[in-house]
Design an enzyme around this catalytic site. Structure first.
Site, PDB file in Angstrom:
ATOM      1  N   CYS A 111       0.829  -1.206   0.000  1.00 28.91           N
ATOM      2  CA  CYS A 111       0.000   0.000   0.000  1.00 28.91           C
ATOM      3  C   CYS A 111       0.864   1.256   0.000  1.00 28.91           C
ATOM      4  O   CYS A 111       0.434   2.305  -0.494  1.00 28.91           O
ATOM      5  CB  CYS A 111      -0.938   0.001   1.203  1.00 28.91           C
ATOM      6  SG  CYS A 111      -0.115  -0.068   2.803  1.00 28.91           S
ATOM      7  N   HIS A 428      -1.520   1.405   7.524  1.00 29.06           N
ATOM      8  CA  HIS A 428      -2.029   1.310   6.156  1.00 29.06           C
ATOM      9  C   HIS A 428      -2.026   2.704   5.544  1.00 29.06           C
ATOM     10  O   HIS A 428      -2.386   3.692   6.192  1.00 29.06           O
ATOM     11  CB  HIS A 428      -3.444   0.735   6.152  1.00 29.06           C
ATOM     12  CG  HIS A 428      -4.004   0.546   4.776  1.00 29.06           C
ATOM     13  ND1 HIS A 428      -3.440  -0.297   3.847  1.00 29.06           N
ATOM     14  CD2 HIS A 428      -5.089   1.114   4.167  1.00 29.06           C
ATOM     15  CE1 HIS A 428      -4.145  -0.265   2.736  1.00 29.06           C
ATOM     16  NE2 HIS A 428      -5.148   0.583   2.903  1.00 29.06           N
TER      17      HIS A 428
END
Length: 481
Positions: A111, A428
């Site tokens: 990510c 994230h």
């Protein structure tokens, strides 16, 4: 070769017969010529040789077509209007479906890569460079086929600019299914072998690494002789490179020692904010700073205060005394940073990860950051800092400075925000893109539309601003040009 009447010039010339292609060539004309009788004889001979023996009469074969001279294509008015409508990649799609808005598949804790790629794909100067075919992956001398990268030990490292060009082509092709940047990840692993794993990496370190390797790939191919940091050696530096000014001032005599250094981004400490109580906006707010009332109660800092802290004069420690050329001895001093030249795209890195060598521990700073969509960088330029320090006196060295920034180029518009959620070791990354004045949330393969409040209350980790003139050119409709 035999002498015969040339069908083209109607003169007796030397005619050659190409038995393989059954064509006539005139030596005097220097071109193939067409003779209907010869062509008819060839067609009958071929049809007779290929047709099976039969009592029925064979159907006549089609005649050979005449050669037609080449004519360049010119668009008619309807085609010209269609080409003009899709010429700009930022405005070719409708407002509900912007061009280049495509999710990126997560290949295993990637990510960090997807979030940075989304910001790079929509940086107007960088996007125009690659979509304008300024770096063609099919013509790049450094291009190495994928099948040879792992077997050829003497092959050059993969060209990241070529792989980035391929991602641009894929994302702006009109396809909406998520794209897998596996080739780009493998190429980056070849350059950053110490990070070649499926572990989570820092998005800011990845961003700097990508720009450095693109710089290495392109600067040699473009045969530039400029030194790194001058801003025109490659596309990465032409877009993201700025120049910082550092002044060390002697507190005893006022002598100032000035140095300049290039920068690809601005790393800012997350100022906790000591002006006023939490949740109350500064009455002297600049850059469209909104009132914090009604927003996330964790908001305790603003981007403007972080920039003020970055350009604030600070006293150096006693063990950092510098040698004053006027006093001829080491003296206590003040150090002040300022921005001499702004880049086309300014990237602000917010230091959310703190590492203590004494306590041997790391932690994440979860304070929210308030940031404007329109940013004026004029107060943080060297010219403004010097004016506040010395008044309105004009110094010759500054009046003829070729790096001077105009007032117009100091205004920026935001177009991308990279956020980090979660803990330090298990977080994230998500990117928010501003396309046609509408915000979109790019969470790996998932792309959704969001409102401004969602963006403003997110935990910003990296902020991307582009000069306002370039932003407006990227967003304006073709009819308004």
């Amino acid at each position: 070769m035999l002498a015969s009447i040339c069908p083209k010039s109607n003169k007796s010339n030397m005619i050659a017969v190409d038995v393989d292609r059954a064509e006539l060539f005139c030596a005097a004309c220097g071109d193939q010529v067409y003779d209907p009788d010869f062509d008819h004889a060839v067609v009958l001979a071929q049809s007779t040789a290929l047709s099976p023996p039969s009592t029925s009469t064979p159907s006549p074969a089609p005649r050979k077509r005449r050669r037609v001279d080449y004519r360049a294509w010119a668009p008619d008015p309807a085609e010209s209007a269609l080409v003009s409508a899709v010429a700009d990649p930022a405005t070719s799609a409708s407002a509900t479906d912007p061009a280049g808005l495509r999710g990126l598949n997560n290949l295993g804790n990637t990510c960090f890569m997807n979030s940075v790629l989304q910001a790079l794909l929509h940086a107007p100067p960088l996007r125009n460079y690659f979509l304008g075919d300024r770096h063609n992956r099919f013509l790049c001398p450094r291009r190495t086929p994928m099948r040879h990268r792992a077997t050829d030990a003497h092959a050059k490292a993969a060209c990241l600019a070529c792989d980035l060009d391929e991602i641009y082509s894929a994302t702006f092709s009109g396809e909406r299914t998520p794209y897998s940047p596996a080739k780009f990840l493998y190429s980056w692993w070849q350059h950053a072998t110490n990070l070649a794993s499926y572990e989570q990496q820092d998005a800011h370190e990845f961003f700097i690494s990508i720009l450095d390797h693109i710089h290495e790939n392109i600067k040699d191919d473009e045969h530039k002789s400029h030194e790194q940091g001058h801003g025109d050696c490659c596309i990465a530096h032409r877009v993201f490179s700025g120049i910082l000014r550092s002044d060390v001032i002697c507190t005893n005599c006022g002598f100032s020692s000035t140095t300049f250094e290039p920068c690809m981004d601005f790393s800012l400490d997350l100022d906790a904010g000591c002006n006023g109580s939490r949740g109350v906006a500064n009455p002297k707010a600049r850059n469209g700073e909104r009132n914090l009332a009604g927003m996330n109660p964790k908001v305790s800092s603003t981007l403007m205060r972080c920039l003020e802290r970055f350009t604030r004069a600070e006293r150096l420690d006693a063990d950092q005394k510098f040698f004053c050329e006027r006093c001829k001895e080491r003296q206590e001093s003040l150090k002040q940073m300022s921005i001499r030249r702004l880049p086309l795209v300014s990237c602000f890195h917010i230091k959310r990860f703190e590492h203590s060598t004494v306590k041997k521990m790391s932690r994440k700073v979860d304070h929210s950051l308030q940031f404007p969509f329109s940013l004026d960088m004029a107060p943080y330029l060297s010219s403004s800092i010097l004016r506040s320090r010395y008044g309105n006196r004009i110094f010759p060295s500054e009046s003829i400075d070729s790096e001077a920034v105009s007032e117009l180029s100091s205004e920026f518009e935001i177009f991308a925000v990279i956020t980090h959620s979660g803990k330090l070791d298990a977080g994230h990354y998500v990117t928010y893109l501003r396309l046609n004045n509408q915000w979109y949330r790019c969470d790996d393969a998932w792309v959704t539309r969001v409102d401004e409040h969602t963006v403003r209350t997110s935990q910003a980790y990296m902020l991307f601003y582009v000069q306002k003139t370039l932003y407006y050119k990227a967003c304006e409709k073709p009819a308004a040009v």
